[in-house]
Structures are given as structure tokens and as C-alpha cells.
Design a protein around this motif. Structure first.
Motif, PDB file in Angstrom:
ATOM      1  N   GLN A 187      -3.486   8.560  -4.519  1.00  0.00           N
ATOM      2  CA  GLN A 187      -2.701   7.365  -4.231  1.00  0.00           C
ATOM      3  C   GLN A 187      -2.526   7.173  -2.733  1.00  0.00           C
ATOM      4  O   GLN A 187      -1.734   6.335  -2.303  1.00  0.00           O
ATOM      5  CB  GLN A 187      -1.335   7.461  -4.919  1.00  0.00           C
ATOM      6  CG  GLN A 187      -1.434   7.566  -6.438  1.00  0.00           C
ATOM      7  CD  GLN A 187      -0.078   7.658  -7.107  1.00  0.00           C
ATOM      8  OE1 GLN A 187       0.907   7.098  -6.629  1.00  0.00           O
ATOM      9  NE2 GLN A 187      -0.018   8.386  -8.209  1.00  0.00           N
ATOM     10  N   THR A 188      -3.287   7.962  -1.953  1.00  0.00           N
ATOM     11  CA  THR A 188      -3.245   7.902  -0.493  1.00  0.00           C
ATOM     12  C   THR A 188      -4.662   7.996   0.043  1.00  0.00           C
ATOM     13  O   THR A 188      -5.485   8.741  -0.493  1.00  0.00           O
ATOM     14  CB  THR A 188      -2.398   9.052   0.077  1.00  0.00           C
ATOM     15  OG1 THR A 188      -1.071   8.965  -0.438  1.00  0.00           O
ATOM     16  CG2 THR A 188      -2.344   8.988   1.598  1.00  0.00           C
ATOM     17  N   ASN A 219       0.725  -6.256   1.838  1.00  0.00           N
ATOM     18  CA  ASN A 219       1.827  -5.434   2.339  1.00  0.00           C
ATOM     19  C   ASN A 219       3.068  -6.306   2.425  1.00  0.00           C
ATOM     20  O   ASN A 219       3.120  -7.378   1.812  1.00  0.00           O
ATOM     21  CB  ASN A 219       1.489  -4.772   3.676  1.00  0.00           C
ATOM     22  CG  ASN A 219       1.140  -5.780   4.758  1.00  0.00           C
ATOM     23  OD1 ASN A 219       1.375  -6.982   4.596  1.00  0.00           O
ATOM     24  ND2 ASN A 219       0.591  -5.313   5.857  1.00  0.00           N
ATOM     25  N   ALA A 259      -2.326   2.155   9.240  1.00  0.00           N
ATOM     26  CA  ALA A 259      -1.473   3.073   8.498  1.00  0.00           C
ATOM     27  C   ALA A 259      -0.210   2.356   8.028  1.00  0.00           C
ATOM     28  O   ALA A 259       0.384   1.567   8.750  1.00  0.00           O
ATOM     29  CB  ALA A 259      -1.123   4.277   9.366  1.00  0.00           C
ATOM     30  N   GLY A 260       0.197   2.625   6.784  1.00  0.00           N
ATOM     31  CA  GLY A 260       1.413   2.009   6.260  1.00  0.00           C
ATOM     32  C   GLY A 260       1.407   1.962   4.747  1.00  0.00           C
ATOM     33  O   GLY A 260       0.530   2.532   4.080  1.00  0.00           O
ATOM     34  N   SER A 261       2.396   1.276   4.207  1.00  0.00           N
ATOM     35  CA  SER A 261       2.547   1.136   2.753  1.00  0.00           C
ATOM     36  C   SER A 261       1.934  -0.186   2.297  1.00  0.00           C
ATOM     37  O   SER A 261       2.138  -1.227   2.942  1.00  0.00           O
ATOM     38  CB  SER A 261       4.027   1.187   2.365  1.00  0.00           C
ATOM     39  OG  SER A 261       4.600   2.427   2.733  1.00  0.00           O
ATOM     40  N   TYR A 262       1.219  -0.144   1.194  1.00  0.00           N
ATOM     41  CA  TYR A 262       0.520  -1.321   0.678  1.00  0.00           C
ATOM     42  C   TYR A 262       0.784  -1.502  -0.813  1.00  0.00           C
ATOM     43  O   TYR A 262       1.216  -0.568  -1.500  1.00  0.00           O
ATOM     44  CB  TYR A 262      -0.992  -1.201   0.916  1.00  0.00           C
ATOM     45  CG  TYR A 262      -1.383  -1.255   2.370  1.00  0.00           C
ATOM     46  CD1 TYR A 262      -1.792  -2.449   2.954  1.00  0.00           C
ATOM     47  CD2 TYR A 262      -1.332  -0.123   3.177  1.00  0.00           C
ATOM     48  CE1 TYR A 262      -2.145  -2.517   4.288  1.00  0.00           C
ATOM     49  CE2 TYR A 262      -1.677  -0.175   4.522  1.00  0.00           C
ATOM     50  CZ  TYR A 262      -2.084  -1.367   5.066  1.00  0.00           C
ATOM     51  OH  TYR A 262      -2.423  -1.440   6.389  1.00  0.00           O
ATOM     52  N   SER A 263       0.506  -2.704  -1.282  1.00  0.00           N
ATOM     53  CA  SER A 263       0.611  -3.021  -2.707  1.00  0.00           C
ATOM     54  C   SER A 263      -0.768  -3.407  -3.219  1.00  0.00           C
ATOM     55  O   SER A 263      -1.613  -3.901  -2.467  1.00  0.00           O
ATOM     56  CB  SER A 263       1.597  -4.175  -2.934  1.00  0.00           C
ATOM     57  OG  SER A 263       2.878  -3.835  -2.456  1.00  0.00           O
ATOM     58  N   GLY A 267       2.097   0.478  -5.735  1.00  0.00           N
ATOM     59  CA  GLY A 267       1.986   0.840  -4.332  1.00  0.00           C
ATOM     60  C   GLY A 267       1.043   1.993  -4.054  1.00  0.00           C
ATOM     61  O   GLY A 267       0.791   2.844  -4.916  1.00  0.00           O
ATOM     62  N   THR A 269      -0.619   4.257  -0.201  1.00  0.00           N
ATOM     63  CA  THR A 269      -0.365   4.505   1.215  1.00  0.00           C
ATOM     64  C   THR A 269      -1.657   4.752   1.972  1.00  0.00           C
ATOM     65  O   THR A 269      -2.560   5.425   1.467  1.00  0.00           O
ATOM     66  CB  THR A 269       0.558   5.733   1.397  1.00  0.00           C
ATOM     67  OG1 THR A 269       1.768   5.517   0.660  1.00  0.00           O
ATOM     68  CG2 THR A 269       0.895   5.942   2.881  1.00  0.00           C
ATOM     69  N   THR A 307      -2.754   6.471   5.582  1.00  0.00           N
ATOM     70  CA  THR A 307      -2.186   7.327   6.618  1.00  0.00           C
ATOM     71  C   THR A 307      -3.153   7.467   7.788  1.00  0.00           C
ATOM     72  O   THR A 307      -4.354   7.241   7.654  1.00  0.00           O
ATOM     73  CB  THR A 307      -1.871   8.726   6.066  1.00  0.00           C
ATOM     74  OG1 THR A 307      -3.088   9.322   5.569  1.00  0.00           O
ATOM     75  CG2 THR A 307      -0.871   8.640   4.927  1.00  0.00           C
TER      76      THR A 307
END
Length: 365
Positions: free
Chosen positions: A13-14, A49, A86-90, A111, A113, A115
């Protein structure tokens, strides 16, 4: 029945920036019961995002190893990873079949991520400055540069007649210092004729592949209401380019979302004789979301006028739709959306201008 979207037990998931071999495995379901994707005609994975929609990738339904399990594999290849930081995404999965379009999940989004890798640094991110911000900063800088002329120096008095020990004449008084000049003002008119901006326009007019030649575009979905006929009520994006010097291939692309009727992109230009041409290509079907792309050669002496969207057939009933990522570029290959260079200024360019202001005796914070 709620549509659900979840990662498989073994799916990552990353993903790290620069890793183009990682794949996510997702399961489309209804109340967490796997959906049968056997009859799917198209599958699109959409990423976003906090700022909204970013980009998408298609999955060939024929590539599904077992459609009955509802499992979809998303490959984070170089094309998909480009421009993602880098960051959080949907993530959402849009499935089209004979009954219509199903969006998984139906509530919220799933969601994941991205990195940094060990080589990632904050300095690699390029900050952009809007043109209005630039003008405001230049006005502030110009106000710090004194432009008044120094007053004339007074005349020196005559020297007395020479004698054996004759005294020297008195020196005349020094002239009064001139008033300080008004601070300079930087506005749009003066900037557009400045050599640096003339050079910038020349770069845009002769841009390499990948540069967006259109003004006023965005990657954020823009909703159009009450569109009717062929394209009444639909915005036109002007091209920031002068007359074409030689026969050149161009590509225009836009993303169309949930239109009530079939739609496609259209480009308009006039040839050297003033004859107007309009051309369109791939159609996005009603109720779906996808890119419409046109590629063709425009002859020497022509002037590109605008790019817009049109219905595949004239419509008598007004409707609404959304679109984003409209782009016109040289070449026959569509690349990721970017703003027109004249609409942004990189932080590196800003630093150079700041140094020039300081060299002139001004300051810029």
C-alpha cells in the motif's frame, strides 16, 4: 448496496518515488463481496490527493487473471509515477459495462502512500510563482531603488591675480542636491516588452515537445453547465503561439468526465490564406471519463486559434460535464499536463531576478 474497494492481503500500500516495478492489487466489491468483472468493457484507475483529481491509468479487462474475483492490478510504471511527489493519495476504480459506469468505492476513497527514496531531497521540488505574485514582488523591489539624479555641482570661484604671494580666490558654493525620483512601477505592459519576457515568448512560440501552448488550463476538474448545440457555452482555450514556420505535427488532449452526450476535443486554426479549419478525433462516450486526443499536422503559415470541446452531434437539450488537463503541444505524442510557461515562474528564475534587483541597489525579501 455499497461499492467497496480494498487491497488484497498480500498487496503493498506504499510505493517509493522512482520505483516503477511496484503493483497494487485491489478488489472491487459490493458490501465487501467480490464483484464479477467478466462483462467489463473498460477499467480506469484514477488517482488524486487533497487538491483533487491528478491522473489516471487504464487496465485492459482482458488482462484480468480471474475477473470473477473482482481483482484489479495497478502497475506503478514510469508513466504513472511521473510528477507524483511524496504524500498521501486516494485511488478509485471506474468500471464500465453494458449497464453503465460503476465507481469503487461508492463512499469516500481508498488511500495509499508515496514516500521519498534515499536520494530524495526537498530541494528537488520546484516551487512556482504566479505572474501576479511576480509583478507584486517586482513593484516592491522597484520601490527600493533610488532613481533621482544628483544635482549639478556649483561653479568654482575665480582665482585672484597672481602676485608674489597672492591669495587664492574663494571656492563657489556647492549646488543643491536634486530631489529623489519617484519609485519605478512594474506592470503587465512594461513586463511584456522587457527583453527577458520577449525571450520567454520566443521560447514558448518555438517550444519543444511537452510544453503546453494553451493559456488558462488546469488539472482541476472544471464543470460546464448548460452546454448546448455543438459547443455553445463551452470555453475556448487560446494558443500562445505565433505563425507556424513549417509543417509541424501537433497533439491536443483533454480529460472529459461524465458528459451527458458523447464528446471530443476540437482544435481550430487558419492557414496562410485565412481559411479556417476545425479538426477533432477520439470520442469519450456519454457517462464515462477518459481522454480525448487529436493529433495532426498543421501547415506552414497557419495560425492556431484555440482548443475547445464539442459534442459528437449537435444537442437540442442543454447539459453539463466536467473537464481538465487540456493541453496542446508540438509532436505526435501526448504527455502529462503542465501549465503554459508564461503562467508560472520557477523559484530558480525568481532567485536570479532577485540577484539582479540587489545588484541594482534594491532589495527583495
Amino acid at each position: 448496496m455499497a461499492k467497496t474497494l480494498s487491497f488484497t492481503d498480500t498487496s503493498p500500500q506504499t510505493v517509493k518515488i522512482g520505483d516503477t516495478t511496484t503493483s497494487f492489487s485491489l478488489i472491487c466489491g459490493n458490501d465487501n463481496v467480490a464483484t464479477d468483472l467478466t462483462k467489463a468493457t473498460s477499467i480506469t484507475v484514477k488517482l488524486g490527493n487533497a487538491s483533487g483529481y491528478l491522473k489516471s491509468a487504464t487496465v485492459d479487462p482482458a488482462s484480468l487473471t480471474d475477473p470473477t474475483t473482482g481483482q484489479v492490478t495497478v502497475n506503478f510504471n514510469a508513466d504513472l509515477m511521473t510528477s507524483l511527489t511524496a504524500g498521501s493519495y486516494s485511488i478509485e476504480v471506474w468500471v464500465v459495462d453494458s449497464t453503465g459506469t460503476s465507481i469503487y468505492p461508492s463512499d469516500g476513497s481508498t488511500g495509499f502512500t508515496i514516500t521519498n527514496n534515499i536520494q530524495s531531497t526537498n530541494g528537488s521540488v520546484i516551487t512556482t510563482i504566479t505572474f501576479d505574485d511576480f509583478v507584486a514582488a517586482m513593484n516592491k523591489a522597484a520601490s527600493t531603488i533610488a532613481k533621482g539624479d544628483k544635482g549639478d555641482k556649483g561653479n568654482t570661484g575665480d582665482t585672484g591675480p597672481q602676485g608674489p604671494i597672492g591669495p587664492t580666490g574663494l571656492q563657489g558654493p556647492q549646488g543643491i542636491k536634486g530631489d529623489k525620483g519617484d519609485p519605478g512601477i512594474v506592470d503587465n505592459a512594461s513586463l511584456t516588452v522587457a527583453p527577458a519576457f520577449v525571450d520567454l515568448k520566443a521560447q514558448v512560440d518555438n517550444s519543444a515537445v511537452g510544453t503546453n501552448l494553451l493559456l488558462g488550463t488546469s488539472k482541476t476538474l472544471n464543470t460546464v453547465n448548460n452546454a448546448i448545440g455543438w459547443n455553445t457555452g463551452i470555453p475556448q482555450h487560446l494558443a500562445n503561439i505565433t505563425t507556424i514556420n513549417s509543417d509541424t505535427p501537433y497533439t491536443a488532449r483533454t480529460h472529459i468526465s461524465q458528459a451527458s452526450y458523447d464528446m471530443k476535443i476540437q482544435i481550430s486554426w487558419k492557414d496562410a490564406s485565412g481559411v479556417q479549419y476545425r479538426a477533432s478525433d477520439s470520442t469519450v462516450s456519454a457517462g464515462t471519463s477518459d481522454y480525448s486526443t487529436w493529433t495532426g499536422t498543421i501547415t506552414a503559415g497557419s495560425t492556431i486559434q484555440y482548443v475547445t470541446l464539442v459534442f459528437a452531434a449537435s444537442q437540442s437539450t442543454a447539459s453539463s460535464f466536467s473537464y481538465c488537463e487540456t493541453k496542446l503541444e508540438r509532436g505526435s505524442q501526448a504527455t502529462d499536463w503542465s501549465p503554459n510557461p508564461s503562467e508560472v515562474l520557477t523559484q530558480s528564475d525568481y532567485a536570479k531576478i532577485k540577484a539582479a534587483i540587489v545588484a541594482l541597489g534594491g532589495s527583495l525579501s
